[in-house]
Design a protein around this motif. Sequence first.
Motif, PDB file in Angstrom:
ATOM      1  N   LEU A 249      -1.195   3.788  52.474  1.00 54.28           N
ATOM      2  CA  LEU A 249      -1.758   4.547  51.272  1.00 54.28           C
ATOM      3  C   LEU A 249      -0.643   5.623  50.931  1.00 54.28           C
ATOM      4  CD1 LEU A 249      -4.143   4.729  49.553  1.00 54.28           C
ATOM      5  CD2 LEU A 249      -5.299   6.424  51.088  1.00 54.28           C
ATOM      6  N   GLY A 250      -0.210   6.400  51.802  1.00 53.31           N
ATOM      7  CA  GLY A 250       0.694   7.533  51.524  1.00 53.31           C
ATOM      8  C   GLY A 250       2.077   7.014  50.880  1.00 53.31           C
TER       9      GLY A 250
ATOM     10  N   ILE B 162      -6.689   3.973  61.385  1.00 52.43           N
ATOM     11  CA  ILE B 162      -6.760   4.959  60.353  1.00 52.43           C
ATOM     12  C   ILE B 162      -5.277   5.471  60.430  1.00 52.43           C
ATOM     13  CG2 ILE B 162      -7.612   7.605  60.012  1.00 52.43           C
ATOM     14  CD1 ILE B 162      -9.880   6.843  61.934  1.00 52.43           C
ATOM     15  N   ALA B 163      -4.516   5.505  61.185  1.00 48.27           N
ATOM     16  CA  ALA B 163      -3.049   6.004  61.089  1.00 48.27           C
ATOM     17  C   ALA B 163      -2.533   4.984  60.102  1.00 48.27           C
ATOM     18  CB  ALA B 163      -2.273   6.082  62.425  1.00 48.27           C
TER      19      ALA B 163
ATOM     20  N   ILE C  38      -3.472   2.978  57.838  1.00 44.35           N
ATOM     21  CA  ILE C  38      -4.180   2.939  56.322  1.00 44.35           C
ATOM     22  C   ILE C  38      -3.828   4.330  55.741  1.00 44.35           C
ATOM     23  CG2 ILE C  38      -6.448   3.588  55.263  1.00 44.35           C
ATOM     24  CD1 ILE C  38      -7.852   1.774  57.217  1.00 44.35           C
ATOM     25  N   LEU C  39      -3.726   5.265  56.662  1.00 46.84           N
ATOM     26  CA  LEU C  39      -2.885   6.487  55.819  1.00 46.84           C
ATOM     27  C   LEU C  39      -1.526   6.131  55.656  1.00 46.84           C
ATOM     28  CD1 LEU C  39      -4.842   9.251  58.102  1.00 46.84           C
ATOM     29  CD2 LEU C  39      -5.245   8.629  55.639  1.00 46.84           C
TER      30      LEU C  39
END
Length: 383
Positions: free
Chosen positions: A50-51, A43-44, A46-47
């Motif tokens: 994406l960020g 998740i980290a 991906i974020l």
Amino acid sequence: MMTQKRSTIWQWFIDGKIEPVNVKAAMIVAYPHPTANKWQLLIANILLYLGVLLLGAGVIFFMAFNWDALSHLNKFAIVETLFALFIGGFYLANRARKKSSLQADGQHVLHDQHNQHIQQTYGCSLANAMLLGASIMLGALLALVGQTYQTGADPWQLFAIWAVLILPFAYIAGFDLLWLLVVVLLNVSLGLYLQSFASVFSFLLEDIQQIAIFGLVNLVIHLTFSLAKRCKWRVQLHFNCPMVEASSLLASVSGFTWLIIWVIFDFNYHYDSNEYVAYYALVYLVTMVSLFVWYRYRSPALYPLTLVLTSVSAAIISLLSSELFETSDTIAAFFIMGIVVVGLTSGCLYWLKKWHQQFDEMTMLTDNNASNSDVKKEGTAHE
């Protein structure tokens, strides 16, 4: 690998080597469920990416929306500051990672840590995310220079120069997303060039020839990454990009399929056009046969074979439909086409399933040979 392990365990269960009550436990042992730390890391990442992508897109939209309100100095200051921050972030992240790898004690442990560090370098990491952000800002800076000073450059030149300038970033990162960005930019640049000029070395290119060039360029990209990954050399890991190989092969096969469908439907079979039809059909057949032979016997893989079978099926259906709808009754033509589609689909599924089992058996034999070789080496070392 996960599917192979599950298939093997399921085959053991069918053969009676595993009790029904132990199947679930065997599946968990072969492929344990991801831990909470792995989910958090996923998740980290991906974020993080994406960020970075949203930040780059946000800066570009901000500049476009406030184009008249911002001075030239402010525009360049915003883009260049972000570019410098991304480069600085890459330097700091890379330095911190090297420092952590050097803290291990002992030369042997240090060597293992170094190898692990190399494996982790070429993938999802904070340093590569910084390089991705720097690559986006570099494109925004090139567009800003072109719009501000009205350089007169064509759009294809912007994308071509952008792709060339971020090549060092993609090489350093060895990361799928960066190489994929380079490949996309090259394709966009080629498409804009052919759309604007449609001429190479003063020869006017027709639409069908442009499709052939598009397919050939992506095939060259696919072969370049495939061969670079297979060759044993020091920078091998920099070109280990499965996503780029798969996407370029998909684009190439799509282009060649479009080419043969164009030939089937748009060419009339008069005497003057027979030569061109033969050339394009020969290019298509040679490419599909070469891909099939290579990925069936030399480097077994299901994905390329699936693309080849799909392309050949589309060509067969196109050829039949062009003949049937001109010479036969429409209802009869649809009936025959339905039977052919069902037959081709069933045949392709049967062959793919059969090859999948053969590839799994080959992989198991290779793993067993490697395990036996390791056992022999350990025995020799103990002696």
